[in-house]
Design a protein around this motif. Structure first.
Motif, PDB file in Angstrom:
ATOM      1  N   MET A   1       0.876  -1.160  -0.100  1.00 52.49           N
ATOM      2  CA  MET A   1      -0.144  -0.114   0.009  1.00 52.49           C
ATOM      3  C   MET A   1       0.985   1.281  -0.109  1.00 52.49           C
ATOM      4  O   MET A   1       0.602   2.225  -0.513  1.00 52.49           O
ATOM      5  N   LYS A   2       2.030   1.147   0.678  1.00 57.63           N
ATOM      6  CA  LYS A   2       3.055   2.334   0.805  1.00 57.63           C
ATOM      7  C   LYS A   2       3.440   2.707  -0.586  1.00 57.63           C
ATOM      8  O   LYS A   2       3.558   3.837  -0.930  1.00 57.63           O
ATOM      9  N   LYS A   3       3.879   1.579  -1.400  1.00 57.87           N
ATOM     10  CA  LYS A   3       4.219   1.745  -2.623  1.00 57.87           C
ATOM     11  C   LYS A   3       3.451   2.605  -3.661  1.00 57.87           C
ATOM     12  O   LYS A   3       3.647   3.191  -4.372  1.00 57.87           O
ATOM     13  N   LEU A   4       2.119   2.158  -3.732  1.00 58.60           N
ATOM     14  CA  LEU A   4       1.013   2.553  -4.121  1.00 58.60           C
ATOM     15  C   LEU A   4       0.926   3.996  -3.999  1.00 58.60           C
ATOM     16  O   LEU A   4       0.735   4.832  -5.079  1.00 58.60           O
ATOM     17  N   THR A   5       0.795   4.486  -2.550  1.00 62.97           N
ATOM     18  CA  THR A   5       0.566   5.813  -2.492  1.00 62.97           C
ATOM     19  C   THR A   5       1.932   6.720  -2.787  1.00 62.97           C
ATOM     20  O   THR A   5       1.714   7.810  -3.364  1.00 62.97           O
ATOM     21  N   LEU A   6       3.049   6.041  -2.689  1.00 60.09           N
ATOM     22  CA  LEU A   6       4.157   6.800  -3.442  1.00 60.09           C
ATOM     23  C   LEU A   6       4.149   7.101  -4.857  1.00 60.09           C
ATOM     24  O   LEU A   6       4.509   8.068  -5.262  1.00 60.09           O
ATOM     25  N   PHE A   7       3.682   6.024  -5.390  1.00 58.65           N
ATOM     26  CA  PHE A   7       3.544   5.798  -6.906  1.00 58.65           C
ATOM     27  C   PHE A   7       2.576   7.170  -7.157  1.00 58.65           C
ATOM     28  O   PHE A   7       2.608   7.885  -8.093  1.00 58.65           O
ATOM     29  N   GLY A   8       1.403   7.081  -6.600  1.00 55.61           N
ATOM     30  CA  GLY A   8       0.403   8.162  -6.741  1.00 55.61           C
ATOM     31  C   GLY A   8       1.106   9.491  -6.688  1.00 55.61           C
ATOM     32  O   GLY A   8       0.496  10.436  -7.265  1.00 55.61           O
ATOM     33  N   LEU A   9       1.554   9.866  -5.473  1.00 52.25           N
ATOM     34  CA  LEU A   9       2.363  10.910  -5.360  1.00 52.25           C
ATOM     35  C   LEU A   9       3.093  11.519  -6.380  1.00 52.25           C
ATOM     36  O   LEU A   9       3.049  12.623  -6.715  1.00 52.25           O
ATOM     37  N   ALA A  10       3.967  10.636  -6.871  1.00 55.55           N
ATOM     38  CA  ALA A  10       4.802  10.804  -7.949  1.00 55.55           C
ATOM     39  C   ALA A  10       4.107  11.332  -9.243  1.00 55.55           C
ATOM     40  O   ALA A  10       4.526  12.340  -9.835  1.00 55.55           O
ATOM     41  N   LEU A  11       3.049  10.637  -9.696  1.00 56.97           N
ATOM     42  CA  LEU A  11       2.227  10.979 -10.697  1.00 56.97           C
ATOM     43  C   LEU A  11       1.794  12.262 -10.461  1.00 56.97           C
ATOM     44  O   LEU A  11       1.526  13.138 -11.447  1.00 56.97           O
ATOM     45  N   LEU A  12       1.055  12.679  -9.428  1.00 53.43           N
ATOM     46  CA  LEU A  12       0.610  13.990  -9.204  1.00 53.43           C
ATOM     47  C   LEU A  12       1.435  14.936  -9.401  1.00 53.43           C
ATOM     48  O   LEU A  12       1.180  16.156  -9.839  1.00 53.43           O
ATOM     49  N   ALA A  13       2.896  14.869  -8.735  1.00 57.03           N
ATOM     50  CA  ALA A  13       3.896  15.644  -8.909  1.00 57.03           C
ATOM     51  C   ALA A  13       4.169  15.917 -10.303  1.00 57.03           C
ATOM     52  O   ALA A  13       4.592  16.901 -10.831  1.00 57.03           O
ATOM     53  N   ILE A  14       4.292  14.892 -10.994  1.00 59.98           N
ATOM     54  CA  ILE A  14       4.525  14.862 -12.622  1.00 59.98           C
ATOM     55  C   ILE A  14       3.452  15.739 -13.190  1.00 59.98           C
ATOM     56  O   ILE A  14       3.786  16.574 -13.932  1.00 59.98           O
ATOM     57  N   ALA A  15       2.171  15.572 -12.936  1.00 55.68           N
ATOM     58  CA  ALA A  15       1.091  16.300 -13.571  1.00 55.68           C
ATOM     59  C   ALA A  15       1.275  17.681 -13.159  1.00 55.68           C
ATOM     60  O   ALA A  15       0.928  18.449 -14.134  1.00 55.68           O
ATOM     61  N   LEU A  16       1.343  17.938 -12.151  1.00 58.60           N
ATOM     62  CA  LEU A  16       1.293  19.369 -11.466  1.00 58.60           C
ATOM     63  C   LEU A  16       2.725  20.107 -12.285  1.00 58.60           C
ATOM     64  O   LEU A  16       2.589  21.428 -12.458  1.00 58.60           O
ATOM     65  N   LEU A  17       3.979  19.534 -12.110  1.00 52.49           N
ATOM     66  CA  LEU A  17       5.206  20.092 -12.718  1.00 52.49           C
ATOM     67  C   LEU A  17       5.028  20.285 -14.366  1.00 52.49           C
ATOM     68  O   LEU A  17       5.617  21.382 -15.012  1.00 52.49           O
ATOM     69  N   THR A  18       4.135  19.491 -14.945  1.00 53.90           N
ATOM     70  CA  THR A  18       4.117  19.619 -16.380  1.00 53.90           C
ATOM     71  C   THR A  18       2.735  20.137 -16.794  1.00 53.90           C
ATOM     72  O   THR A  18       2.670  20.570 -18.154  1.00 53.90           O
TER      73      THR A  18
END
Length: 99
Positions: A1-18
């Motif tokens: 579950m922790k990896k999934l949360t980290l993956f989701g946060l990474a995707l969110l960061a990428i979406a916000l930065l681009t």
């Protein structure tokens, strides 16, 4: 579950930065009469991008990605060519390790 949360946060960061990236029409940036690379040019540039990257470290005249391309089809070809070369290198490495 922790990896999934980290993956989701990474995707969110990428979406916000681009999200604010410039999406200027590529055709507006190409000088009149200059060659425009399409799908097959993208495949070729994707296939040689590893070598182009190394060359670009030593010369300003070498680029990994053609700025004078036709957009989506060039990108599609570039990713396809890159994927083909990664697969070939992967099979070669696997073959060397297997012996």
């Amino acid at each position: 579950m922790k990896k999934l949360t980290l993956f989701g946060l990474a995707l969110l960061a990428i979406a916000l930065l681009t999200g604010c990236a410039d999406v200027t029409n590529v055709q507006d940036c190409i000088p009149a009469g200059e060659h425009v690379y399409g799908f097959f040019g993208g495949v070729w540039h994707g296939a040689i991008c590893q070598f182009s990257f190394i060359g670009s470290l030593f010369s300003d005249d070498i680029a990994v990605y053609a700025r004078n391309n036709n957009g989506g089809w060039y990108d599609f070809g570039f990713v396809g060519g890159l994927g083909i070369m990664i697969r070939i290198f992967g099979l070669a490495i696997k073959g060397v390790k297997g012996k």
